[in-house]
Design an enzyme around this catalytic site. Structure first.
Site, PDB file in Angstrom:
ATOM      1  CB  SER A  54     -12.205 -30.528   5.468  1.00 58.84           C
ATOM      2  OG  SER A  54     -11.023 -29.445   5.895  1.00 58.84           O
ATOM      3  CG  HIS A  79     -14.713 -34.063   6.307  1.00 55.96           C
ATOM      4  ND1 HIS A  79     -15.367 -32.944   6.161  1.00 55.96           N
ATOM      5  CD2 HIS A  79     -13.353 -33.091   7.418  1.00 55.96           C
ATOM      6  CE1 HIS A  79     -14.870 -32.132   7.805  1.00 55.96           C
ATOM      7  NE2 HIS A  79     -13.899 -32.281   7.371  1.00 55.96           N
ATOM      8  CE  LYS A 117     -15.039 -32.930  10.559  1.00 54.06           C
ATOM      9  NZ  LYS A 117     -15.783 -31.323  11.214  1.00 54.06           N
TER      10      LYS A 117
END
Ligand code: PLP
Length: 389
Positions: A176, A204, A235
Site C-alpha cells: 500500500s 489492495h 476498501k
C-alpha cells in the site's frame, strides 16, 4: 503521557484527522467549511462506498435482520446472510470456503497462531502490512523476514527453513505504500520447489486487479497456486468494514475452531454484510467498474510522468508521487488542499527516511476532469515548492 505526546509532536509524526461532513466519495465536504473537495486519498477504488445499490442493500439487511447479533458467531450470531456472504466470497475467489471477521486486521491476527506450531516456519516480506507483522508475532512458529520482493533472499530463507515441518510464505499482494505488486509467479515457483504454502493479503487488490478483479493471483495467473487469501470488505468491496480468509475447507474449519478474533468477537452487523454482498454481486455481473478505474489510473500516471513527477509502482491505483523530503511532502499536500485537492503526505516512520511522498489513490468514480484538475494542481504546487523545474 503528556511528555510522550509532546515527543510525537516534536518528531513531526503526529497524525491529525480531518473531519468529513459528507459521504465518502470522489467529492467531499469537510467539517467547518471546505465543500467540493476532490478526494484522492480513500481506498474507495471502485467507488462503491456510496453506490446507491450498496446503500439500499444495507438498509434492506438492517430492516430484515436487525442492527446486530449481540453474540459471537458460534453462540448465537450466525444468520443466513453470513453464510451466503461466505459462500459468495469463496465463489468470487474460486476457493473452497471462506470465514468472515470484523476486519482484515483480525483475519491477519487470527490465522498464523491457529495454523502454525513451534515446529513450523513463516517467511514474511519485510514490508508486509502491520497486521501481518502482528499476526506473526502472536504465533510460535520460527520467523524469517526476507528483503522486500527479493527472490534471492526468499530462496535463501526457504533453504534455511527446510528443517521445519511446514513453511508458509506470507506477502501483501499489492503493497500500500509503494503501489508495487508482489512477484507472485516467482514466489509460487519457489514455494513449489521448497514445499511451502503461499499466503497473500489482498486488501489492495480484491475487486480490481486482474481481468475480472479477482486480485493479484488472477493478474499473475497463479490462482491455483496461492493457498490462502486474506482480504478486506472495507476498501474496494463497499468500504463498510469486515475481513475474511478464503482457502481450503479444512483450513476454514480449523479457523472456526481456533482463531481467537473470530471466536471472541461479535458477528458482522447485517447492514455491513448487506453492503459487501451487493458489492460482490456488482463485480460478478460485470468488470466494467474495474476497467474504468484502470483507465483512470493510466490517465493519472501518464499525465503526472509527462509533467515531470516520479510515480512509484506500476498500473496500480495507488500512485505515490515521490518527493524525498518530508517537509516538502507535507507543505505540498497542504497547498493541494488549498486548491481543493485532498491528498496526504507520508514520511518517516511510515515510509523509509528520504522517501517521503504524497500518496494519490484513484477511484472508478473520479471523472477525467477530476484527474486533470489533480495533475494541474500538482504541477502548480510542484513548481511553487521546487519539486519541478
Ligand atoms: N492489510 C492491509 C495490506 C491493509 O492495507 C489493511 C488496511 O489498512 C489491512 C490489512 C487491515 O484491513 P481492515 O481495515 O479490514 O482491518
Amino acid at each position: 503521557l503528556e511528555s510522550e505526546l509532546e515527543d510525537i509532536r516534536g518528531a513531526g509524526t503526529w497524525k491529525s484527522e480531518r473531519v468529513i461532513a459528507s459521504r465518502q466519495g470522489p467529492h467531499l465536504r469537510l467539517a467547518g467549511g471546505g465543500a467540493g473537495i476532490i478526494n484522492f486519498c480513500a481506498n474507495n477504488y471502485l467507488g462503491l462506498s456510496s453506490h446507491p445499490e450498496v446503500i439500499r442493500a444495507a438498509v434492506e439487511a438492517l430492516e430484515k435482520f436487525g442492527a446486530g447479533l449481540s453474540s459471537v458467531r458460534f453462540i448465537c450470531g450466525t444468520q443466513s446472510i453470513h453464510k451466503d456472504l461466505e459462500e459468495k466470497i469463496a465463489r468470487f475467489h474460486q476457493r473452497e470456503d471462506a470465514i468472515l471477521y470484523a476486519s482484515c486486521f483480525d483475519a491477519n491476527a487470527g490465522i498464523f497462531e491457529a495454523l502454525l506450531t513451534p515446529e513450523d516456519a513463516v517467511l514474511s516480506d519485510e514490508l508486509n502490512h502491520a497486521s501481518i507483522i502482528d499476526g506473526i508475532r502472536l504465533c510460535k512458529a520460527n520467523k524469517y523476514r526476507y528483503k522486500h520482493m527479493d527472490m534471492q533472499d526468499l530462496e535463501a530463507k526457504l533453504k534455511e527453513a527446510q528443517k521445519h515441518r511446514l513453511r508458509l510464505v506470507a506477502t501483501d499482494g499489492a503493497f500500500s505504500m509503494d503501489g508495487d505488486i508482489a512477484p507472485l509467479r516467482e514466489i509460487c515457483q519457489l514455494a513449489q520447489k521448497y514445499d511451502a504454502l503461499v499466503f497473500i493479503d489482498e486488501c489492495h487488490a480484491t475487486g480490481f486487479l486482474g481481468p475480472n478483479g479477482r486480485g493479484t493471483d488472477e493478474l499473475l495467473g497463479v490462482m491455483d497456486k496461492v493457498t490462502i487469501i486474506n482480504s478486506t470488505l472495507g476498501k474496494a468491496l463497499g468500504g463498510a468494514a469486515g475481513g475474511y480468509t478464503t482457502g481450503p475447507k479444512p483450513l476454514i474449519d480449523l479457523l472456526r475452531q481456533r482463531s481467537r478474533p473470530y471466536l471472541f468477537s461479535n458477528s458482522l452487523p447485517p447492514a455491513v454484510v448487506g453492503c459487501a454482498s451487493k458489492a460482490l454481486d456488482l463485480l460478478m455481473e460485470s468488470n466494467a467498474i474495474a476497467q474504468s478505474m484502470a483507465a483512470k489510473t493510466q490517465r493519472f500516471r501518464s499525465k503526472m510522468t509527462a509533467a515531470g513527477f516520479t510515480i512509484s509502482g506500476k498500473d496500480h491505483p495507488i500512485c505515490p508521487v515521490m518527493l524525498g523530503d518530508a517537509r516538502l511532502a507535507s507543505v505540498m499536500a497542504e497547498d493541494m488542499l488549498n486548491r481543493g485537492i485532498y491528498v496526504i503526505g507520508f514520511s518517516y516512520p511510515v515510509v523509509p527516511k528520504g522517501k517521503a511522498r504524497i500518496r494519490v489513490q484513484i477511484s472508478a468514480v473520479h471523472s477525467d476532469q477530476d484527474i486533470d484538475r489533480c495533475v494541474e494542481a500538482f504541477t502548480e504546487v510542484g513548481r511553487k515548492h521546487g519539486a519541478l523545474p
